[in-house]
Scaffold this active site. Structure first.
Site, PDB file in Angstrom:
ATOM      1  N   ASP A  75      40.397  38.858  51.403  1.00  0.00           N
ATOM      2  CA  ASP A  75      40.185  38.853  49.949  1.00  0.00           C
ATOM      3  C   ASP A  75      39.116  37.868  49.470  1.00  0.00           C
ATOM      4  OD1 ASP A  75      41.938  40.894  49.129  1.00  0.00           O
ATOM      5  OD2 ASP A  75      43.659  39.561  49.324  1.00  0.00           O
ATOM      6  N   ASP A  88      41.389  48.616  50.086  1.00  0.00           N
ATOM      7  CA  ASP A  88      40.850  47.579  49.202  1.00  0.00           C
ATOM      8  C   ASP A  88      39.725  46.771  49.875  1.00  0.00           C
ATOM      9  OD1 ASP A  88      43.620  48.224  49.197  1.00  0.00           O
ATOM     10  OD2 ASP A  88      44.058  46.670  47.730  1.00  0.00           O
TER      11      ASP A  88
HETATM   12  N1  GLY Z   1      43.972  44.261  46.542  1.00  0.00           N
HETATM   13  C1  GLY Z   1      45.277  44.395  46.065  1.00  0.00           C
HETATM   14  C2  GLY Z   1      45.438  45.379  44.960  1.00  0.00           C
HETATM   15  O1  GLY Z   1      44.595  46.205  44.679  1.00  0.00           O
HETATM   16  O2  GLY Z   1      46.474  45.342  44.328  1.00  0.00           O
END
Ligand code: GLY
Length: 426
Positions: free
Chosen positions: A145, A203
């Protein structure tokens, strides 16, 4: 001279007449969106100034029966995965998070976009201050992330207010991100928690923009090459024949697929709305940065899938494209905002892009309406209402989310640039 002037008169008359007859496009919805954003962001920045934290959402609770109905199953595993309901005194309050939260970059990023749109120096000063909070994140190595966190904050800072420190910070972050790339498997590992052997979530396509950015900043192609490889492996393993995406794909150590499932969607085979949004956004970025037509074709297919699956007339999707089509099904404004931002860019890359722009425009106009856009001083300082974080965990169901705000501002910025609009003339 005179003769020439009179000869051009009929032409001028035609031009004047056609200008007079063309209805002026109404952009008041954009003005409203930006003004609300500006006021809400300043209010929040001021209120939380001493906390060294960032706003993420408004805490909300859930009812188990409601979640079961949404998921159309009632297994014990699902109940085990639920987050505890927040204590009553927290419900309805702004939830703040530390810089290590995956969403920490979105608030500074929203400040940067709103500064870019308005030129308001107060927003710039807040953007700098809240971006600086994230400085320690450059050393984080335990999550994918960091791309979200640092490119939305420092990445936008580098674009709008460059200095010598920013490229170093972004490079250090990108080095940590590419250290999570396994050459044999061909993807960047997403999570270090859980029982999966090597989990990758859709993601993760969003973290590639950091790598593209750092390749440009350093002149070193290694970051971009890894991003491209990740995108190719993901293209091969994350998608169904109809171009909808799984949420989680875990790999065996030899690169074969261990399993395909969901974490935040309705079930393994459903199309989680934000996942589809991450996918179309990610492949659009990949085409922008590499010029590889395979990425563009893929983005177009995902975009078409999204448009064919949406069940809501305002195009703000339910939290999952397979969620029950009922009036009480929660929407996900964040998925809509991400989709709009991606579609605006995609519309400029293909000859028949108008239908993507039209779809994005409908989303943006609806997000800018009273149904989704907060009133100044309400909504705990967030810009948009009605997003869903993770319904299967009972977490952030029908609440504001900082990333809905971020991608809404980004989409407005992209829309205005495309249309040649300036805030002062709206
Ligand atoms: N990356 C986590 C979400 O989209 O909730």
């Amino acid at each position: 001279m005179k003769k020439h002037f009179f000869r051009s008169l009929p032409v001028m008359a035609v031009i004047v007449m056609s200008c007079a007859s063309a209805p002026k496009e109404d952009h008041s919805w954009i003005r409203k969106g930006i003004d609300v954003a500006s006021a809400q962001l300043k209010l929040t920045a001021e209120e939380i100034a001493d906390s060294a934290k960032l706003p993420r959402c408004i805490s909300v609770g859930y009812e188990l029966d409601f979640l079961c109905k949404q998921l159309e199953h009632q297994s014990a595993t699902f109940k085990d995965s639920l987050h505890p309901n927040p204590s009553p005194e927290l419900v309805g309050k702004r939830q703040l998070v530390g810089v290590s939260d995956w969403t920490s970059g979105f608030f500074p990023g929203s400040l940067w976009y709103t500064y870019e749109l308005t030129g308001d120096q107060a927003l710039k000063q807040y953007a700098i201050a809240y971006t600086n909070l994230l400085y320690p994140v450059r050393e984080e190595a335990g999550t994918h992330d960091v791309g979200f966190m640092m490119n939305c904050s420092y990445g936008n800072a580098g674009r709008l207010s460059p200095n010598d420190t920013i490229p170093t910070v972004l490079k250090q972050t990108a080095d940590n991100l590419i250290a999570r790339f396994d050459t044999g498997i061909g993807v960047i590992r997403s999570w270090d928690f859980g029982t999966w052997n090597y989990p990758v979530i859709i993601d993760n396509m969003m973290n590639l923009d950091l790598l593209f950015n750092v390749s440009k900043l350093t002149g070193n192609p290694v970051y971009k090459d890894i991003a491209g490889k990740h995108a190719y492996t993901t293209m091969k393993n994350h998608f169904r024949p109809d171009y909808s995406s799984y949420h989680v794909v875990s790999y065996n150590s030899d690169g074969t697929v261990e399993l395909k499932e969901t974490h935040q969607g309705k079930n393994a085979e459903s199309s989680w709305s934000r996942g589809q949004a991450w996918a179309v956004y990610g492949y659009t970025s990949c085409y922008r940065e590499t010029g590889d037509k395979a990425f563009l074709d893929f983005a177009g297919k995902i975009a078409d899938l999204i448009m064919s699956r949406v069940k809501t007339s305002d195009f703000i999707p339910y939290w999952d494209y397979d969620a029950p089509d009922t009036p009480e099904t929660p929407r996900d404004a964040s998925a809509a905002a991400i989709t709009a931002s991606a579609f605006i860019e995609l519309s400029t890359m293909v000859p028949d892009g108008k239908h993507y722009l039209d779809y994005a425009t409908t989303i943006l106009k609806n997000l800018s309406s009273d149904t989704y856009l907060a009133k100044v001083g309400e909504n705990q300082g967030f810009i948009l209402m009605h997003s869903t974080g993770s319904l299967p965990h009972g977490s952030e169901v029908d609440t504001p989310l900082n990333y809905a705000d971020y991608y809404y501002m980004e989409a407005l910025e992209r829309y205005m640039k495309l249309k040649g609009l300036e805030y002062k003339n709206l």
